[in-house]
Motif scaffolding. Structure first.
Motif, mmCIF file in Angstrom:
data_model
loop_
_atom_site.group_PDB
_atom_site.id
_atom_site.type_symbol
_atom_site.label_atom_id
_atom_site.label_comp_id
_atom_site.label_asym_id
_atom_site.label_seq_id
_atom_site.Cartn_x
_atom_site.Cartn_y
_atom_site.Cartn_z
ATOM 1 N N GLY A 134 0.746 -1.280 0.024
ATOM 2 C CA GLY A 134 -0.006 0.014 -0.067
ATOM 3 C C GLY A 134 0.967 1.233 0.031
ATOM 4 N N PHE A 135 0.566 2.215 -0.677
ATOM 5 C CA PHE A 135 1.155 3.513 -0.800
ATOM 6 C C PHE A 135 0.214 4.509 -0.843
ATOM 7 N N THR A 136 0.836 5.846 0.000
ATOM 8 C CA THR A 136 -0.177 6.963 -0.136
ATOM 9 C C THR A 136 -0.050 7.635 -1.425
ATOM 10 N N LYS A 137 -0.906 8.764 -1.558
ATOM 11 C CA LYS A 137 -0.851 9.195 -2.808
ATOM 12 C C LYS A 137 0.448 9.920 -3.179
ATOM 13 N N ARG A 138 1.447 10.461 -2.221
ATOM 14 C CA ARG A 138 2.608 11.032 -2.348
ATOM 15 C C ARG A 138 3.708 9.846 -2.729
ATOM 16 N N GLY A 139 3.365 8.710 -2.404
ATOM 17 C CA GLY A 139 4.380 7.544 -2.770
ATOM 18 C C GLY A 139 5.209 6.856 -1.443
ATOM 19 N N LYS A 140 4.419 7.270 -0.533
ATOM 20 C CA LYS A 140 5.141 6.493 0.845
ATOM 21 C C LYS A 140 4.457 5.190 1.341
ATOM 22 N N GLN A 141 5.232 4.252 1.266
ATOM 23 C CA GLN A 141 4.755 2.836 1.369
ATOM 24 C C GLN A 141 4.328 2.729 3.002
ATOM 25 N N PHE A 142 2.939 2.458 3.181
ATOM 26 C CA PHE A 142 2.771 2.211 4.506
ATOM 27 C C PHE A 142 2.244 0.854 4.914
ATOM 28 N N LEU A 143 2.049 -0.072 3.796
ATOM 29 C CA LEU A 143 1.693 -1.558 3.938
ATOM 30 C C LEU A 143 2.562 -2.429 3.283
ATOM 31 N N SER A 144 2.979 -3.445 3.834
ATOM 32 C CA SER A 144 3.406 -4.863 2.908
ATOM 33 C C SER A 144 2.909 -5.768 3.600
ATOM 34 N N PHE A 145 1.989 -6.358 3.163
ATOM 35 C CA PHE A 145 1.014 -7.854 3.742
ATOM 36 C C PHE A 145 1.644 -8.959 2.770
ATOM 37 N N GLU A 146 2.377 -9.976 3.384
ATOM 38 C CA GLU A 146 2.628 -11.053 2.602
ATOM 39 C C GLU A 146 1.667 -12.091 3.119
ATOM 40 N N THR A 147 0.830 -12.409 2.135
ATOM 41 C CA THR A 147 -0.621 -13.332 2.210
ATOM 42 C C THR A 147 -0.135 -14.872 2.566
ATOM 43 N N ASN A 148 1.143 -15.244 1.970
ATOM 44 C CA ASN A 148 1.578 -16.526 2.105
ATOM 45 C C ASN A 148 0.640 -17.753 1.069
#
Length: 693
Positions: A92-106
């Motif tokens: 997930g990224f904000t509209k400015r490009g900052k990553q706020f989510l990294s979800f590994e679903t496996n």
């Protein structure tokens, strides 16, 4: 009103997948919006347009191929957070490009489709559906066939969570939790789902679907049953639907339907007083349209349709006029803008030419080095091999990210090549015959060697199976009142083994065995309209068809496959004599039409000669005058289906041989007599010959 849209190419990213481009919400009505797009290089890029130039807002580093891109955020607020699916991970990224989510679903398979609604995340891999809430697993479902797309009815408008899966077996599956609430049969394999008007329409339950054979439809998903609202048949035989959106591009206050197809066609449908869609605009692009959005990107105040294409172009079809009416001062300003743009493009071109020279030198050095590994350039191919129900032929579509130099088609079974209007290739044949109209019973592999126009020369091979019953297509219902022939197999085989034999014989069967102990599939022959019912479980398979030849092909192929695996089969069959006459009656109108067409085409040259000799056609009887008037159309029709008559003769001959094969009689010596009867065709005489032989 006429809709005039002008094309503007904004920029090119890498190769894109379906549904990987979105427009971020505007700050006010008709203000310019930012475009966010993900590509096969794993790069997410957000850009806006300023004075005709693309200005990057953010760009991520390369990574795994991006399969889907969706916008999300808190419900009932602007959806401006960017979510991408790559491999088995959601970022997930904000509209400015900052990553706020990294979800590994496996997940064991790569994510193919995704939908986001508030804190709910709906995902599907090839066969598996998962629902997460705040990244915690909620529900799971294993589908019987591949899942092409996924959506959820708007939870902010309805008191329930209702996910819908678009599955390859021509079914939409409506879920509740981890269970199927009900299934909806649709007219083709569904490839894309979208909420009507972006919010589910008046009821919040209206869902649009598009199919791989180019059909569109609207269905209301109620709690108990589906209500079919409208359906657009693909009368113009255009490509499959890859993306849809709702946006008022016409400017009448009602949202229009925007459609992108895999043959490059962009369409706009408006809704009439009865809420039925009417085509208002279409434009062909040169490659498949992977995403489509309505909004404003190029200039404030001008609405447009923004599309992304397979090779990564982001293009606008804008309401902004190309030639503006302007005073002398304005004209000077435009000229200056144009001059600036031309000089900017010139310097960009020089920079690119220099870069190409440097890369070419680098490649030459690396390929001549003794330690050099193979430096063959890789390229992506987007291919599709589909059966057309209308004329029982297959379409092979090949799309490459760069220009194609040539394609070599090789087949180990007899095929006819049919020309189509969309084809721009020059065809040359080698000594063996080629096409893509196969004959049922003959099976093998079609290979396409694709060579793009790049240096150094490189080639990729794609293989397509031509199955024993290649002209059959899955259907939801069959006519149980038809006279049916039955083939029964019993033996020491597992459910997975008998399923693999059915996959080998018939198209559109899922590779994985379906859940449960027993399964039934229905098929229709696209050429003859005969049908096949196939029911099987561990140790038993029952196949019923109103065409003896279908049963004969299955008997031969299945016993051959079982012998390969050293499985002993007990084969029994019940032949219904009435079915032969029934099949001949199904063939009759097709045969009569083809014989009449051939007869008319033979007369054209002679009639034209008479017309030249006499100076007019008044002396001809109306039937002959009609042939001359329709000469071009008749010749075109005949050219399109060169082997149609031979195929029908072949099917009747097979039917004759198969009828007596099941009685233990060889009638191949009587075939010349049968062909004589066909040459002076009379339906009753043919049926009498079948009965008397």
């Amino acid at each position: 009103m006429d809709l005039n849209l002008n094309r503007a190419d904004y920029l090119q990213v890498g190769v894109t997948s379906q549904k990987t481009m979105k427009l971020l919400p505007a700050s006010r009505r008709r203000a310019t919006q930012k475009v966010v797009v993900g590509d096969h290089d794993g790069v997410v890029m957000c850009f806006g347009m300023k004075k005709g130039e693309a200005v990057t807002v953010f760009k991520t580093l390369p990574g795994q191929k991006i399969a889907r891109l969706e916008l999300g955020g808190v419900l009932n607020t602007p959806q401006e957070k960017v979510f991408v699916a790559a491999g088995s991970e959601i970022r997930g990224f904000t509209k400015r490009g900052k990553q706020f989510l990294s979800f590994e679903t496996n997940l064991t398979e790569s994510i193919k489709a995704m939908h986001i609604s508030g804190s709910d995340l709906f995902l599907s891999a090839s066969y598996i559906y998962n629902h997460y809430c705040d990244c915690k697993d909620q529900h799971y479902y294993l589908s019987g066939d591949k899942i092409n797309d996924i959506i959820c009815l708007p939870v902010e408008r309805l008191p329930r969570i209702t996910p819908v899966l678009a599955c390859q077996d021509r079914v939409l599956r409506v879920l509740q939790g981890s269970d199927v609430m009900y299934e909806i049969e649709v007219p083709g394999p569904p490839t894309v789902l979208a909420l009507h008007n972006g919010n589910g329409g008046d009821s919040g339950e209206d869902l649009m679907f598009g199919t791989s054979d180019g059909k569109l439809g609207l269905i209301q998903i109620t709690t108990s049953k589906p209500i079919h609202k409208w359906e657009i048949r693909n009368e113009k035989k255009r490509g499959g639907i890859l993306c849809v959106d709702n946006f008022d591009i016409v400017g009448d206050g009602v949202k229009d339907l925007l459609v992108g197809r895999d043959d490059g066609m962009v369409e706009v449908y408006s809704f009439d007083n009865a809420n039925e869609p009417v085509l208002r605009f279409d434009q062909a692009l040169s490659e498949s349209v992977t995403s489509i959005q309505g909004g404003c990107v190029g200039k404030d105040g001008y609405d447009e349709i923004v599309v992304s294409t397979y090779s990564g172009w982001v293009t606008g079809l804008t309401t902004e006029p190309i030639h503006k009416e302007s005073g002398p001062g304005e004209e000077l300003k435009i000229n200056q803008e144009m001059q600036n743009k031309i000089s900017s493009l010139r310097s960009e071109l020089e920079h690119l030419q220099l870069k190409v020279l440097q890369e070419r030198e680098k490649y030459q050095q690396s390929s001549q080095s003794s330690k050099a590994k193979s430096a063959v350039p890789s390229f992506s191919i987007n291919d599709k091999f589909t059966l057309n129900k209308d004329d029982a032929s297959y379409s092979l579509t090949l799309e490459v990210q760069t220009a194609i130099d040539n394609v070599l088609i090789q087949s180990d079974v007899p095929i006819d090549l049919l020309d189509v209007d969309k084809n721009s290739a020059v065809v040359s044949f080698s000594s063996c015959d080629s096409e893509i109209r196969s004959i049922e019973g003959q099976y093998g592999t079609l290979q396409a060697y694709v060579t793009p126009r790049i240096q150094p020369k490189t080639c990729q091979v794609r293989q397509y199976l031509i199955k024993p019953l290649s002209l059959h297509q899955r259907t939801h219902v069959i006519d149980h009142d038809r006279p049916m022939n039955t083939l029964t197999l019993t033996g020491q085989f597992s459910f997975a083994e008998v399923h693999s034999w059915v996959v080998f014989c018939l198209p559109e069967v899922p590779e994985k065995p379906p859940a449960g102990e027993c399964v039934t599939f229905y098929f229709q022959n696209t050429f003859l309209d005969t049908q096949l019912e196939s029911t099987y479980k561990k140790g038993e398979g029952i196949f019923k068809s109103d065409n003896i030849s279908t049963i004969s092909i299955l008997k031969d192929v299945l016993s051959k496959e079982a012998t390969k695996r050293k499985i002993n089969l007990n084969i029994s069959y019940e032949i219904n004599e009435v079915s032969v006459k029934h099949t001949l009656k199904l063939i009759h109108p097709k045969l009569e039409y083809q014989l009449l067409l051939a007869k008319k085409v033979q007369l054209i040259d002679a009639l034209k000669e008479l017309q030249v000799h006499e100076g007019n056609t008044n002396f001809l009887i109306p039937e002959y005058r009609c042939i001359l008037e329709e000469a071009d159309h008749l010749q075109e029709e005949y050219k399109k289906q060169p082997a149609h008559l031979e195929r029908l003769y072949g099917m009747i001959t097979d039917l004759f041989i198969d009828k007596f094969k099941f009685k233990g009689t060889n009638v191949k010596t009587k075939v010349p007599l049968l062909l004589e009867i066909l040459d002076s065709y009379d339906q009753n005489a043919l049926i009498a010959f079948f009965d008397a032989a």
